[in-house]
Write a protein that holds these residues in place. Structure first.
Motif, short mmCIF file in Angstrom:
data_model
loop_
_atom_site.label_atom_id
_atom_site.label_comp_id
_atom_site.label_asym_id
_atom_site.label_seq_id
_atom_site.Cartn_x
_atom_site.Cartn_y
_atom_site.Cartn_z
N UNK A 132 0.92 -0.91 0.49
CA UNK A 132 0.09 -0.69 -0.18
C UNK A 132 1.09 1.32 -0.45
N UNK A 133 1.77 1.27 1.02
CA UNK A 133 2.67 2.81 1.31
C UNK A 133 3.53 2.66 -0.32
N UNK A 188 4.87 5.42 -5.09
CA UNK A 188 4.65 5.50 -6.71
C UNK A 188 3.71 6.99 -7.13
N UNK A 189 2.49 7.14 -6.57
CA UNK A 189 1.73 7.99 -7.49
C UNK A 189 1.39 8.92 -5.87
N UNK A 190 2.19 9.35 -4.99
CA UNK A 190 2.24 10.31 -4.12
C UNK A 190 1.03 11.38 -3.76
N UNK A 191 -0.18 10.28 -3.40
CA UNK A 191 -1.46 10.03 -3.59
C UNK A 191 -2.22 10.35 -2.00
N UNK A 192 -1.10 9.93 -1.30
CA UNK A 192 -1.69 9.74 0.37
C UNK A 192 -0.19 9.91 1.39
N UNK A 193 -0.53 11.23 2.19
CA UNK A 193 0.90 10.77 3.25
C UNK A 193 0.32 9.31 4.20
N UNK A 194 -0.39 9.17 4.39
CA UNK A 194 -0.69 8.17 5.26
C UNK A 194 -1.20 7.43 4.71
N UNK A 217 -7.94 6.24 -4.92
CA UNK A 217 -7.29 5.50 -3.95
C UNK A 217 -8.27 4.38 -3.36
N UNK A 218 -9.24 4.25 -3.66
CA UNK A 218 -10.22 3.37 -3.19
C UNK A 218 -9.82 1.86 -4.59
N UNK A 219 -10.01 2.09 -5.40
CA UNK A 219 -9.82 1.64 -6.85
C UNK A 219 -7.80 0.35 -6.10
N UNK A 220 -7.22 1.84 -5.81
CA UNK A 220 -6.05 1.59 -5.25
C UNK A 220 -6.23 0.54 -3.62
N UNK A 221 -6.36 0.49 -3.36
CA UNK A 221 -7.03 -0.42 -1.97
C UNK A 221 -7.22 -1.18 -2.36
N UNK A 222 -8.51 -1.71 -3.30
CA UNK A 222 -9.11 -2.11 -3.44
C UNK A 222 -8.10 -3.83 -4.37
#
Length: 460
Positions: A307-308, A314-320, A348-353
């Protein structure tokens, strides 16, 4: 494998001694009244951590008593017939010690950390609080306002809001789905008499577990516990046994758990959206908890986790961004978290999934498995380097499973985890109803990244 279970939960007079690691010695005694005392003597320590646990949490509250468990956590610091709130605070401040308490869904703990010479004082004060709280009417009214402020503070934290809403979605109408601290409505509604009834019913010898770790003499602590609880007016039946542990029922037998996934969108004026995705996990005593620990490390437990790497690096979509799990006697929850820009929620939800799906479909590579196992082992050992963590470990083990593994035995269990086990467990968790919680600045008609959960959308 040493176990703390002797009969259902031990009988009066039961003694157990287990040598653990680095010369540490764990002892367990069942005292009159069914009180359990567990200590871990740690060579070279000059401090000691002590906790008085009551095996009662928010899930044990009955109708009309919701919020009482957390209310009691506050009220026990307000005074007893022999000392007021200032005296309780001064006792620990005067020796440079620390004292606090915590309420959970299945237990409440009052704890302190002091120098070894101050252990008698710490034990006396904490047990005085547990056995002899006055629950003064004026203090009750004042503390109600304090708790309401605490709940308001939590509501101002979007991360806390997301966690509370997520737990409610996962466990539904089951008692595990209730907020630990109660709600403003239940706290305003609960009367002092109801909280006192909850106190008298649940704070009893058979539910009490006292644990200590560090520079501690087991026999001396047992004698002190007996003296303190008797001074508090508790009657101790010499033949009474401890209250039985909760039974780990099959999930199918638990009522109130949702059978379909859902999405909840909570409107808050924030710069970020807080996203939680997950569902049911494993009970605390499940043998696969070691597999779950490795799974968690690989999926979202570190900077090298999937996830990290995928969402942040890779995408810089989140800090945490991370994954997490929590276990109770008969159920658990598992989830993935990310904090991201509101406009990025769908991605982000798509990547988590996607990362969860891949982990459930394909065995992880040997180097990734080795790294995950190493992370879990290292964190386990480092996390048990202080007396407080050792004290807490004893209390949680005694209340939940009763099985004590040495650190070495635990590490062996972790190192035995296979890539196939990680894949299979990821698939099993993914097969449970999945829930999405999003907290952020969304209007009622905006639902980002929730297409696969449309059937259960709720707006708050």
């Amino acid at each position: 494998m040493p176990e703390l279970i002797l009969g259902p939960a031990g009988t009066p007079g039961t003694e157990l001694t287990v040598e653990t690691d680095a010369g540490a010695l764990v002892r367990r005694s069942v005292l009159p009244g069914g009180i359990r005392v567990l200590t871990e003597a740690m060579p070279g320590q000059r401090s000691v951590a002590i906790g008085a646990w009551v095996a009662v949490g928010s899930r044990d509250e009955t109708d009309g008593h919701h919020g009482s468990t957390h209310f009691l956590e506050h009220l026990l610091f307000k005074g007893t017939p022999s000392r007021d709130a200032m005296a309780i605070a001064s006792a620990f401040d005067g020796v440079g010690g620390e004292a606090n308490a915590a309420t959970g869904k299945e237990h409440t703990c009052y704890f302190a950390r002091v120098l070894d010479v101050d252990l008698p004082m710490a034990g006396e004060v904490i047990l005085d609080m547990v056995t002899s709280a006055t629950l003064d009417v004026e203090e009750f009214a004042a503390e109600r306002e304090v708790i309401l402020e605490e709940l308001a503070m939590n509501e101002d934290d979007p991360g806390d809001v997301a966690q509370e809403r997520f737990a409610t979605q996962v466990f539904g109408a089951h008692a595990l789905g209730r907020p630990i601290g109660g709600t403003p409505e239940t706290i305003r509604a609960v009367p002092r008499d109801a909280v006192n009834e909850h106190y008298q019913r649940t704070y009893v010898p058979g539910e009490l577990v006292v644990t200590a770790a560090g520079s501690v003499d087991h026999d001396a602590l047992c004698a002190q516990v007996l003296e303190a609880v008797r001074a508090g007016g508790w009657e101790l039946d010499a033949d009474a046994s401890p209250a039985p542990r909760r039974e780990a029922s099959a999930l199918a037998a638990l009522e109130g758990f949702p059978t379909e996934g859902s999405t909840q969108i909570v409107h808050r004026v924030t710069e970020q959206a807080n996203v939680l995705l997950g569902g049911l996990g494993l009970p605390a005593g499940d043998d696969r908890r070691f597999v779950l620990a490795v799974l968690n490390a690989v999926l979202g437990g570190s900077m090298s986790s999937r996830l990290f790497q995928e969402i942040r690096e890779k995408r810089g979509l989140a800090y945490a961004v991370f994954s997490f799990s929590g276990g109770f006697a008969d159920a658990g929850m598992f989830g993935l978290y990310a904090g991201c820009a509101p406009g990025k929620v769908e991605q982000v939800v798509d990547l988590l999934e996607d990362q969860w799906r891949v982990l459930a479909a394909e065995p992880i590579e040997p180097d990734e498995l080795e790294r995950g196992i190493g992370q879990v082992c290292g964190q386990l050992v480092l996390g048990l380097e202080d007396t407080g963590s050792r004290m807490s470990r004893l209390g949680r083990i005694e209340i939940s499973t009763g099985e004590l593994l040495t650190v070495t035995e635990t590490l062996d269990r972790v190192r035995a985890v296979t890539a196939g086990q990680v894949r299979d467990l990821a698939a099993e968790l993914r097969a449970q109803p999945r829930h999405l919680t999003v907290v952020g600045p969304f209007a009622d008609h905006e639902v980002h990244g929730a297409a696969q959960f449309e059937k259960g959308i709720v707006h708050v």
